[in-house]
Write an enzyme that holds these catalytic residues in place. Structure first.
Site, PDB file in Angstrom:
ATOM      1  N   LYS A  12       0.857  -1.193   0.000  1.00 31.38           N
ATOM      2  CA  LYS A  12       0.000   0.000   0.000  1.00 31.38           C
ATOM      3  C   LYS A  12       0.887   1.234   0.000  1.00 31.38           C
ATOM      4  O   LYS A  12       1.910   1.277   0.683  1.00 31.38           O
ATOM      5  CB  LYS A  12      -0.879   0.008   1.257  1.00 31.38           C
ATOM      6  CG  LYS A  12      -1.546   1.328   1.571  1.00 31.38           C
ATOM      7  CD  LYS A  12      -1.373   1.744   3.038  1.00 31.38           C
ATOM      8  CE  LYS A  12       0.056   2.031   3.400  1.00 31.38           C
ATOM      9  NZ  LYS A  12       0.257   2.589   4.750  1.00 31.38           N
ATOM     10  N   ASP A 136      -4.968   0.149   8.573  1.00 32.00           N
ATOM     11  CA  ASP A 136      -4.698   0.003   7.144  1.00 32.00           C
ATOM     12  C   ASP A 136      -5.370  -1.216   6.529  1.00 32.00           C
ATOM     13  O   ASP A 136      -5.422  -1.344   5.299  1.00 32.00           O
ATOM     14  CB  ASP A 136      -3.186  -0.093   6.884  1.00 32.00           C
ATOM     15  CG  ASP A 136      -2.507   1.269   6.862  1.00 32.00           C
ATOM     16  OD1 ASP A 136      -3.171   2.247   6.467  1.00 32.00           O
ATOM     17  OD2 ASP A 136      -1.326   1.344   7.241  1.00 32.00           O
TER      18      ASP A 136
END
Length: 266
Positions: A12, A136
């Protein structure tokens, strides 16, 4: 015959990370623009007599760094899943680098168990599971660009047409997410991101806090900025930097960094 699945777990990147408030529980309310990046961990999973986790290409301790096992055990208990799993994770995403490797691994497992056991959980159900274990994880359930708000649970898929190439630079500095947030003093106003003029919006409120935790990291950014790069922004709480470069300069910049430093460059 033992059947082992191979699952892809990509990194990410935070192209934008703004802290818009600090909550009473110590968490920060964030506004982020996130994308996935094809730097992949690989998860090998098969049924076994007991749950077991193993890492390769990493010195992570499976008895301590066991976010994936915690998620697995929660799913087993919550949805009455009797199967046990042996999980081997091939780590290619640097640890403590702001690239969400552990979160991506956990999100990949959540999606796998949902499909494998026909739980038919909605994306909101999956987000609610993920946010229990990490801010996340909910975004890592998605595959494309998203605007992410709240503590990570409010997610909007968006179209983002990057005109530049990306170079990802990790200077082999481990940095504690917890320490960065403890040292963060910057709170920004809420704002809407103009995705057509995205370069004006790519910034990270946690950079100064990260530089307080690691003065060496400030030197890394100053070096990268000195190169002919359109934009340099830190991902997450560090220590990785995202470089947006003109396509015709990508190879030149990449080779310069490889030649002059010992950084990991992707």
């Amino acid at each position: 015959m033992v059947i082992k699945m191979k699952l892809c777990s990509p990194a990410k990147l935070n192209l934008r990370l703004k802290c818009v408030s600090k909550l009473d529980n110590g968490y920060h309310e964030l506004e982020m623009l996130n994308i996935r990046y094809p730097l992949n961990d690989y998860i090998y999973i098969r049924k076994d007599e007991e749950n077991k986790l193993e890492f390769i290409n990493s010195n992570l301790n499976p008895d301590k760094d066991n976010l994936v096992l915690k998620v697995l055990e929660y799913l087993q208990e919550t949805y009455n899943i009797k199967d046990k799993y042996y999980i081997k994770i091939e780590k290619n995403i640097p640890v403590g680098a702001g690239l969400g490797g552990g979160s991506s691994n956990a999100a990949t497992l959540i999606k796998y168990i949902n499909e494998e056991h026909n739980l038919n959980l909605s994306i909101n159900d999956l987000i609610n599971i993920g946010i229990k274990f990490g801010a996340d994880i909910p975004y890592c359930l998605f595959n494309g660009p998203c605007i992410v708000k709240g503590i990570g649970e409010k997610i909007e898929e968006v179209e983002l047409n990057l005109k530049e190439d990306l170079i990802i630079v990790n200077p082999n500095i481990y940095i504690s997410t917890k320490e960065v947030f403890i040292n963060n003093k910057k709170i920004s106003d809420r704002s809407n991101i103009d995705l057509e003029n995205y370069l004006d919006y790519l910034e990270n409120d946690l950079e100064e806090a990260a530089f307080t935790v690691s003065k060496e990291l400030r030197d890394v950014k100053e070096y990268l900025v000195s190169l002919d790069i359109k934009k340099v922004v830190m991902s997450g709480s560090g220590s990785t930097f995202i470089l947006l470069v003109d396509k015709d300069k990508k190879d030149y910049i990449y080779n310069i960094i490889k030649k002059e430093t010992n950084y990991l460059v992707f």
